[in-house]
Design a protein around this motif. Structure first.
Motif, PDB file in Angstrom:
ATOM      1  N   GLY A  84      -1.763   2.146   6.483  1.00 60.83           N
ATOM      2  CA  GLY A  84      -1.755   2.491   4.975  1.00 60.83           C
ATOM      3  C   GLY A  84      -3.130   2.501   4.513  1.00 60.83           C
ATOM      4  N   ALA A  85      -3.658   3.277   3.504  1.00 56.51           N
ATOM      5  CA  ALA A  85      -4.866   3.556   2.908  1.00 56.51           C
ATOM      6  C   ALA A  85      -4.894   3.882   1.435  1.00 56.51           C
ATOM      7  CB  ALA A  85      -5.806   4.494   3.606  1.00 56.51           C
ATOM      8  N   ASP A  86      -5.418   2.917   0.751  1.00 53.43           N
ATOM      9  CA  ASP A  86      -5.531   3.205  -0.592  1.00 53.43           C
ATOM     10  C   ASP A  86      -6.083   4.389  -1.178  1.00 53.43           C
ATOM     11  OD1 ASP A  86      -4.116   1.225  -1.527  1.00 53.43           O
ATOM     12  OD2 ASP A  86      -5.743  -0.135  -2.006  1.00 53.43           O
ATOM     13  N   SER A  87      -7.107   4.863  -0.081  1.00 57.32           N
ATOM     14  CA  SER A  87      -7.877   6.083  -0.422  1.00 57.32           C
ATOM     15  C   SER A  87      -7.055   7.293  -0.444  1.00 57.32           C
ATOM     16  CB  SER A  87      -9.080   5.887   0.500  1.00 57.32           C
ATOM     17  OG  SER A  87      -8.798   6.193   1.988  1.00 57.32           O
ATOM     18  N   THR A  88      -6.236   7.570   0.274  1.00 53.34           N
ATOM     19  CA  THR A  88      -5.038   8.572   0.115  1.00 53.34           C
ATOM     20  C   THR A  88      -4.051   8.547  -0.875  1.00 53.34           C
ATOM     21  OG1 THR A  88      -3.503   7.528   1.493  1.00 53.34           O
ATOM     22  CG2 THR A  88      -5.460   8.623   2.870  1.00 53.34           C
ATOM     23  N   SER A  89      -3.919   7.458  -1.728  1.00 57.15           N
ATOM     24  CA  SER A  89      -3.009   7.401  -2.877  1.00 57.15           C
ATOM     25  C   SER A  89      -3.322   8.456  -4.041  1.00 57.15           C
ATOM     26  CB  SER A  89      -3.120   5.870  -3.455  1.00 57.15           C
ATOM     27  OG  SER A  89      -2.139   5.880  -4.410  1.00 57.15           O
ATOM     28  N   GLY A  90      -2.317   8.783  -4.767  1.00 55.16           N
ATOM     29  CA  GLY A  90      -2.346   9.637  -5.946  1.00 55.16           C
ATOM     30  C   GLY A  90      -2.654   8.768  -7.022  1.00 55.16           C
ATOM     31  N   ILE A  91      -2.480   7.397  -6.973  1.00 50.60           N
ATOM     32  CA  ILE A  91      -2.647   6.468  -8.145  1.00 50.60           C
ATOM     33  C   ILE A  91      -3.988   6.103  -8.042  1.00 50.60           C
ATOM     34  CG2 ILE A  91      -1.667   4.401  -9.041  1.00 50.60           C
ATOM     35  CD1 ILE A  91       0.645   4.972  -7.653  1.00 50.60           C
ATOM     36  N   GLN A  92      -4.670   6.316  -9.259  1.00 51.21           N
ATOM     37  CA  GLN A  92      -6.005   5.780  -9.463  1.00 51.21           C
ATOM     38  C   GLN A  92      -6.265   4.336  -9.299  1.00 51.21           C
ATOM     39  OE1 GLN A  92      -8.910   7.655  -9.923  1.00 51.21           O
ATOM     40  NE2 GLN A  92      -9.907   5.967  -9.371  1.00 51.21           N
ATOM     41  N   GLN A  93      -5.459   3.540  -9.564  1.00 52.51           N
ATOM     42  CA  GLN A  93      -5.357   1.880  -9.403  1.00 52.51           C
ATOM     43  C   GLN A  93      -5.630   1.470  -8.116  1.00 52.51           C
ATOM     44  OE1 GLN A  93      -2.477   0.107 -11.381  1.00 52.51           O
ATOM     45  NE2 GLN A  93      -2.982  -1.982 -10.587  1.00 52.51           N
ATOM     46  N   PHE A  94      -4.792   2.353  -7.204  1.00 50.28           N
ATOM     47  CA  PHE A  94      -4.681   2.047  -5.865  1.00 50.28           C
ATOM     48  C   PHE A  94      -6.046   2.327  -5.181  1.00 50.28           C
ATOM     49  CE2 PHE A  94       0.160   1.912  -5.035  1.00 50.28           C
ATOM     50  CZ  PHE A  94       0.065   0.786  -5.737  1.00 50.28           C
ATOM     51  N   ARG A  95      -6.566   3.596  -5.457  1.00 45.85           N
ATOM     52  CA  ARG A  95      -7.972   4.037  -4.992  1.00 45.85           C
ATOM     53  C   ARG A  95      -8.904   3.284  -5.392  1.00 45.85           C
ATOM     54  NH1 ARG A  95      -5.852   9.077  -7.007  1.00 45.85           N
ATOM     55  NH2 ARG A  95      -7.304   9.217  -8.609  1.00 45.85           N
ATOM     56  N   ASP A  96      -8.900   2.795  -6.585  1.00 53.15           N
ATOM     57  CA  ASP A  96     -10.139   1.529  -6.846  1.00 53.15           C
ATOM     58  C   ASP A  96     -10.015   0.551  -6.057  1.00 53.15           C
ATOM     59  OD1 ASP A  96     -10.828   3.345  -8.971  1.00 53.15           O
ATOM     60  OD2 ASP A  96      -9.907   2.328 -10.571  1.00 53.15           O
ATOM     61  N   LEU A 151       0.872  -0.991   0.137  1.00 49.07           N
ATOM     62  CA  LEU A 151      -0.007  -0.030   0.141  1.00 49.07           C
ATOM     63  C   LEU A 151       0.998   1.408   0.048  1.00 49.07           C
ATOM     64  CD1 LEU A 151      -2.104  -2.198   0.844  1.00 49.07           C
ATOM     65  CD2 LEU A 151      -3.183  -0.318   1.943  1.00 49.07           C
ATOM     66  N   ASN A 152       2.124   1.045  -0.067  1.00 47.47           N
ATOM     67  CA  ASN A 152       3.071   2.428  -0.124  1.00 47.47           C
ATOM     68  C   ASN A 152       4.480   1.785  -0.901  1.00 47.47           C
ATOM     69  OD1 ASN A 152       4.395   4.857   0.019  1.00 47.47           O
ATOM     70  ND2 ASN A 152       5.289   4.262   2.004  1.00 47.47           N
ATOM     71  N   ILE A 153       4.414   1.799  -2.227  1.00 45.77           N
ATOM     72  CA  ILE A 153       5.246   0.999  -2.837  1.00 45.77           C
ATOM     73  C   ILE A 153       6.499   2.066  -3.140  1.00 45.77           C
ATOM     74  CG2 ILE A 153       3.584  -0.556  -3.884  1.00 45.77           C
ATOM     75  CD1 ILE A 153       3.763   1.098  -6.409  1.00 45.77           C
ATOM     76  N   ASN A 154       6.336   3.220  -3.299  1.00 43.65           N
ATOM     77  CA  ASN A 154       7.563   4.157  -3.630  1.00 43.65           C
ATOM     78  C   ASN A 154       7.816   5.286  -2.868  1.00 43.65           C
ATOM     79  OD1 ASN A 154       5.464   5.745  -4.050  1.00 43.65           O
ATOM     80  ND2 ASN A 154       5.345   5.661  -6.345  1.00 43.65           N
ATOM     81  N   ASN A 155       7.622   5.433  -1.545  1.00 47.15           N
ATOM     82  CA  ASN A 155       7.808   6.560  -0.651  1.00 47.15           C
ATOM     83  C   ASN A 155       8.467   5.828   0.597  1.00 47.15           C
ATOM     84  OD1 ASN A 155       8.339   8.786   0.878  1.00 47.15           O
ATOM     85  ND2 ASN A 155       6.050   9.431   0.378  1.00 47.15           N
ATOM     86  N   PRO A 156      10.000   5.913   0.755  1.00 53.43           N
ATOM     87  CA  PRO A 156      10.664   5.233   1.847  1.00 53.43           C
ATOM     88  C   PRO A 156      10.601   5.889   3.082  1.00 53.43           C
ATOM     89  CG  PRO A 156      12.319   5.869   0.246  1.00 53.43           C
ATOM     90  CD  PRO A 156      10.681   5.974  -0.305  1.00 53.43           C
ATOM     91  N   ILE A 157      10.384   7.153   2.818  1.00 49.71           N
ATOM     92  CA  ILE A 157      10.105   7.994   4.077  1.00 49.71           C
ATOM     93  C   ILE A 157       9.044   8.429   4.618  1.00 49.71           C
ATOM     94  CG2 ILE A 157      12.796   8.856   3.751  1.00 49.71           C
ATOM     95  CD1 ILE A 157      11.644  11.456   2.571  1.00 49.71           C
ATOM     96  N   LYS A 158       7.863   7.877   4.225  1.00 46.50           N
ATOM     97  CA  LYS A 158       6.502   8.245   4.676  1.00 46.50           C
ATOM     98  C   LYS A 158       6.258   7.793   5.973  1.00 46.50           C
ATOM     99  CE  LYS A 158       1.578   8.034   2.835  1.00 46.50           C
ATOM    100  NZ  LYS A 158       0.620   7.397   1.962  1.00 46.50           N
ATOM    101  N   PRO A 159       5.989   8.647   6.993  1.00 44.23           N
ATOM    102  CA  PRO A 159       5.568   8.205   8.137  1.00 44.23           C
ATOM    103  C   PRO A 159       3.896   7.995   8.151  1.00 44.23           C
ATOM    104  CG  PRO A 159       5.784  10.488   8.259  1.00 44.23           C
ATOM    105  CD  PRO A 159       6.088  10.204   6.602  1.00 44.23           C
ATOM    106  N   SER A 160       3.511   6.936   8.775  1.00 43.24           N
ATOM    107  CA  SER A 160       2.010   6.502   8.933  1.00 43.24           C
ATOM    108  C   SER A 160       1.595   6.274  10.413  1.00 43.24           C
ATOM    109  CB  SER A 160       1.800   5.339   8.047  1.00 43.24           C
ATOM    110  OG  SER A 160       2.757   4.389   8.537  1.00 43.24           O
ATOM    111  N   GLY A 161       2.836   6.189  11.289  1.00 40.87           N
ATOM    112  CA  GLY A 161       2.333   5.968  12.786  1.00 40.87           C
ATOM    113  C   GLY A 161       3.441   6.491  13.490  1.00 40.87           C
ATOM    114  N   GLY A 162       3.551   6.153  15.074  1.00 44.03           N
ATOM    115  CA  GLY A 162       4.204   6.526  15.809  1.00 44.03           C
ATOM    116  C   GLY A 162       5.156   5.327  16.447  1.00 44.03           C
ATOM    117  N   GLN A 163       6.174   5.567  17.307  1.00 47.82           N
ATOM    118  CA  GLN A 163       6.882   4.712  17.804  1.00 47.82           C
ATOM    119  C   GLN A 163       7.464   5.014  19.141  1.00 47.82           C
ATOM    120  OE1 GLN A 163      10.377   4.654  18.210  1.00 47.82           O
ATOM    121  NE2 GLN A 163      11.192   6.164  16.775  1.00 47.82           N
TER     122      GLN A 163
END
Length: 262
Positions: free
Chosen positions: A76-88, A38-50
């Protein structure tokens, strides 16, 4: 997993009784993220805490061995993706992670808090450990565990623990006495592709006896009522491993003694 914890602790103790060293204890806090289906190309994208705790032995000015426990959460959530295929596709997940690692840490410069000539140093680390994980999703207002549902038609649930290889780099600074503050970015290579409950293909709808499992295996039509998850078609990215990352700040205290590495 308890056996691995015991092994790490015994190994840590056995190494440390052989020479004069200094103890260091501390804690860390920051952000967590992941790289997967659900996140294939952004290696520095935060999505939670630690948040975590550690104890370390410093063998000399450059080398230390750290036993580190961290609790984090990725999502992760496809609904927030900039790629239509993922949002679908419209999949989503949240995964809490409990990690125990033994890591070797190498300073690039001679560093002893409150005793050495250098107030700071960059450093790198590498290690091995184990992590437990449990992907979940929101469905009809409830949190649902995804692993038992076998959403890709598996014959049995995938493992809920993974072997991890942590590696990363950071920068530490002796800001007061024996106190050190550090910032670092580290990644965890894992041996699982199910941190997000997504890996390969869609299963046939008729193979599910559980209605919740059937619904969460293909969520593409929840808004449009047009479902794209045909049996055997691609659901994940076909990569064999997921990664996750921790980034944040550490505060530690070093017990420097007269018997240390001068």
């Amino acid at each position: 997993m308890p056996k691995f914890y015991a092994f790490c602790i015994l190994l840590f103790i056995s190494i440390n009784v052989q020479a004069q060293q200094t103890w260091e204890i501390g804690g860390n806090i920051g952000a967590a993220g992941y790289i997967g289906d659900l996140n294939i190309n952004n290696p520095i994208k935060p999505s939670g805490g630690q948040v975590g705790l550690f104890v370390k032995r410093n063998f000399n000015r450059y080398l230390g061995l750290k036993l580190n426990y961290t609790f984090g959460q990725i999502s992760g959530a496809d609904s927030t993706s900039g790629i239509q295929q993922f949002r679908d596709r419209n999949l989503s997940f949240t995964t809490p992670i409990k990690e125990l690692c033994l890591m070797a840490e190498l300073n690039f410069m001679s560093y002893i808090p409150d005793a050495g000539k250098n107030k700071y140093t960059p450093y790198i680390y590498l290690g091995a450990g184990i992590a437990s994980y449990a992907p979940r999703a929101m469905y009809k207002g409830n949190v649902v565990g995804l692993r038992p549902l076998k959403t890709e038609g598996q014959t049995s649930p995938y493992a809920n623990t993974a072997i991890v290889v942590p590696f990363g780099a950071g920068f530490k600074y002796n800001f007061s006495g024996k106190w050190t503050v550090a910032a670092d970015l580290g990644y965890r290579f894992t041996n699982t592709d199910y941190l997000d409950d997504v890996s390969k293909n869609y299963a046939a709808k008729g193979s599910f006896s559980n209605t919740t499992a059937r619904a969460l295996s293909d969520r593409s039509g929840e808004k449009t009522n047009v479902y794209i998850g045909n049996a055997g078609s691609q659901r994940g990215d076909y990569r064999q491993r997921d990664f996750y990352m921790f980034v944040g700040f550490t505060v530690s205290y070093t017990f420097v003694t007269q018997a240390c590495y001068y």
